[in-house]
Write an enzyme that holds these catalytic residues in place. Sequence first.
Site, PDB file in Angstrom:
ATOM      1  N   LYS A 163       0.807  -1.216   0.000  1.00 37.83           N
ATOM      2  CA  LYS A 163       0.000   0.000   0.000  1.00 37.83           C
ATOM      3  C   LYS A 163       0.842   1.268   0.000  1.00 37.83           C
ATOM      4  O   LYS A 163       0.501   2.247  -0.660  1.00 37.83           O
ATOM      5  CB  LYS A 163      -0.951  -0.012   1.204  1.00 37.83           C
ATOM      6  CG  LYS A 163      -2.050  -1.064   1.117  1.00 37.83           C
ATOM      7  CD  LYS A 163      -2.948  -0.991   2.332  1.00 37.83           C
ATOM      8  CE  LYS A 163      -4.145  -1.925   2.195  1.00 37.83           C
ATOM      9  NZ  LYS A 163      -3.748  -3.330   2.147  1.00 37.83           N
ATOM     10  N   GLU A 199      -2.842   7.103   7.926  1.00 38.33           N
ATOM     11  CA  GLU A 199      -3.594   7.993   7.047  1.00 38.33           C
ATOM     12  C   GLU A 199      -4.791   8.588   7.784  1.00 38.33           C
ATOM     13  O   GLU A 199      -5.238   8.068   8.808  1.00 38.33           O
ATOM     14  CB  GLU A 199      -4.055   7.268   5.777  1.00 38.33           C
ATOM     15  CG  GLU A 199      -5.024   6.149   5.979  1.00 38.33           C
ATOM     16  CD  GLU A 199      -5.376   5.425   4.684  1.00 38.33           C
ATOM     17  OE1 GLU A 199      -4.567   5.486   3.741  1.00 38.33           O
ATOM     18  OE2 GLU A 199      -6.444   4.815   4.621  1.00 38.33           O
ATOM     19  N   HIS A 234     -15.060  -4.639   7.814  1.00 34.81           N
ATOM     20  CA  HIS A 234     -14.206  -4.370   6.659  1.00 34.81           C
ATOM     21  C   HIS A 234     -14.373  -5.389   5.538  1.00 34.81           C
ATOM     22  O   HIS A 234     -13.592  -5.384   4.577  1.00 34.81           O
ATOM     23  CB  HIS A 234     -12.726  -4.292   7.058  1.00 34.81           C
ATOM     24  CG  HIS A 234     -12.436  -3.257   8.112  1.00 34.81           C
ATOM     25  ND1 HIS A 234     -12.533  -1.907   7.867  1.00 34.81           N
ATOM     26  CD2 HIS A 234     -12.074  -3.383   9.419  1.00 34.81           C
ATOM     27  CE1 HIS A 234     -12.226  -1.243   8.968  1.00 34.81           C
ATOM     28  NE2 HIS A 234     -11.958  -2.112   9.927  1.00 34.81           N
ATOM     29  N   ARG A 253      -6.499  -8.124 -10.070  1.00 36.38           N
ATOM     30  CA  ARG A 253      -7.194  -9.385 -10.353  1.00 36.38           C
ATOM     31  C   ARG A 253      -8.649  -9.091 -10.650  1.00 36.38           C
ATOM     32  O   ARG A 253      -9.092  -7.943 -10.600  1.00 36.38           O
ATOM     33  CB  ARG A 253      -7.093 -10.326  -9.152  1.00 36.38           C
ATOM     34  CG  ARG A 253      -7.622  -9.686  -7.865  1.00 36.38           C
ATOM     35  CD  ARG A 253      -7.718 -10.656  -6.717  1.00 36.38           C
ATOM     36  NE  ARG A 253      -7.943 -10.033  -5.439  1.00 36.38           N
ATOM     37  CZ  ARG A 253      -9.113  -9.589  -4.986  1.00 36.38           C
ATOM     38  NH1 ARG A 253     -10.182  -9.673  -5.746  1.00 36.38           N
ATOM     39  NH2 ARG A 253      -9.219  -9.053  -3.779  1.00 36.38           N
TER      40      ARG A 253
END
Length: 619
Positions: free
Chosen positions: A116, A200, A235, A297
């Site tokens: 990430k 973040e 999530h 993908r």
Amino acid sequence: MIKSLLIANRGEIACRIIRTARSMGIRTVAVYSDADAKALHVREADAAVHIGASAARESYLVGEKIIAAAKASGAEAIHPGYGFLSENAEFAQAVIDAGLIWVGPAPASITAMGLKDAAKALMAEAGVPVTPGYMGANQDPAFLGQQAAEIGYPVLIKAVAGGGGKGMRKVDDAADFADALASCQREATASFGNAHVLIEKYIQRPRHIEVQVFGDTHGNIVHLFERDCSLQRRHQKVIEEAPAPGMDEATREQLCAAAVKAAKAVDYVGAGTIEFIADASEGLRADRIWFMEMNTRLQVEHPVTEEITGVDLVEWQLRVASCEPLPLRQDELRIDGHAIEARLYAEDPAKGFLPSVGRLEFFELDGSVRIDTGVCQGSEVSPFYDPMIAKMIAHDLDREGAIQSLAWALNDSKIWPVKNNAAFLINALEHPDFASGNVDTGLLQRAGDDLMPDENADINDLARSAEQYTHQAIAGFRLNGDRNHKAVLSVDGIATEVDIPIVEYVDPRPFVFSQNAPSGFFQTGNGQTWWVEPYRYAGGAHASAHDGGILSPMPGRIIAVDVAAGDVVTKGQRLLTLEAMKMEHSLTAPFDGVVAELNAEAGAQVQVEALLVRIEAAE
């Protein structure tokens, strides 16, 4: 064009790839573990190769076995599906090195977008907006705490190698940062072997919006519009839709342009998804949507994109892997209507959504919507893999119609005895905020218990079904009988005495169901399925529920007695539990009263129609 394809996956995605490959005249090869020897994808493929034990780490995650299976079966290409090895750059390279065709992006693209922090740095360099935060190499806890303070709380700590919600912590206050960081790093190390994190800004009203992109080997890259995947639990995506509700054309154009820019930055080939996070506190605005990550993908939720564009994304994957150009240009792609997908899981919402395993004795889904599944009636739901058993996808002219179509289809789902989340999905679809498009990733958590299905069957409805099921077994005619009589119904193994209305042409005398007739029936409603076994009427000339006599509905063993002689009881209170036919049956009080007679003790064997308890009505 590829002539023979091995699918390095299982379940619904393997079946879905096989379906398209067959339509293109491509021979298919399945791989399977011990647990999947009789799985649907194995039966549907033209050939199948065993690759190991049931655990994924001994079968579906062993690249060497999959490549060997491809060579042994004569397959010339490997499609990884999603999950397992689909985003493993080393496996992709090994496939290519073995002289096989890899149906996916170049290993370098997978690597570039795999972490990430590196992906965000690359996107920022390419001019793609990224979420404010810190994604550098300095992992000193004090330094990271300082960065969090500068970003401004709340912040999100995320493992750079994370996924599926693992290695992620929201922190609301500086005092909690150190503990949250340590916990996140421990989980990241255990799950991914990498403790590196990024920090973040936490978005207060986040929406998860992603764009489907597609590239070919001729330098063409297009987008196929956006999907909204904001309805999540822990999530994990639960319901996805396309297009995103509340997305205006100007914002869509900027968002999709950013996604194409991101794909071009890594010379992307094949199907990919650029995931964004949006601050929806003031609606969807282009200046409040930021790059989050890229999935290199095919996504689980790709069917909603297929439904609104009319494109078969697997067909595109196979054509691109065969070095053909993209079948359509950007200006030839259009949005047609609205599509919504629900993930149907074998899990028990009443028990914290724990997976439910076992044999699907009854499995029937409403074919009025698209069904992508890897199971059928008689299949075993294994404890070794993800418990998703199907995806149900509705496509309609507008969002309201799609919601209604999907809710209706889920309502007609017939799945037994494996528990599932169909009723939970219906409640989510019908929640006022979702129905109005007022969605964000916290909606399901806020809704909480309002979305939980009622585990108790409507016994009166079941009684009416029992009456319809059994009235042919009753002979005779009586005009002056009681209008209601008692029957004992076993609902998923728990016996309940209920009132059954007797129609005029039916004799209300006690009877035993014909041994030649089916032993029971399925009752469905609101996405739930119950197995109901009507045993016999408890009313009649002998002691009955009407005069307080509780008879044994069948031969069995008493395993618990909950009352004593002289006890005051209320209507519906459990009196005792009988074990018979490998099930437990609770016998309850027919009305408020006192236990006048008790002929039952734990461990005793009893015969059919034995008087176990007699209740005298309270004065």
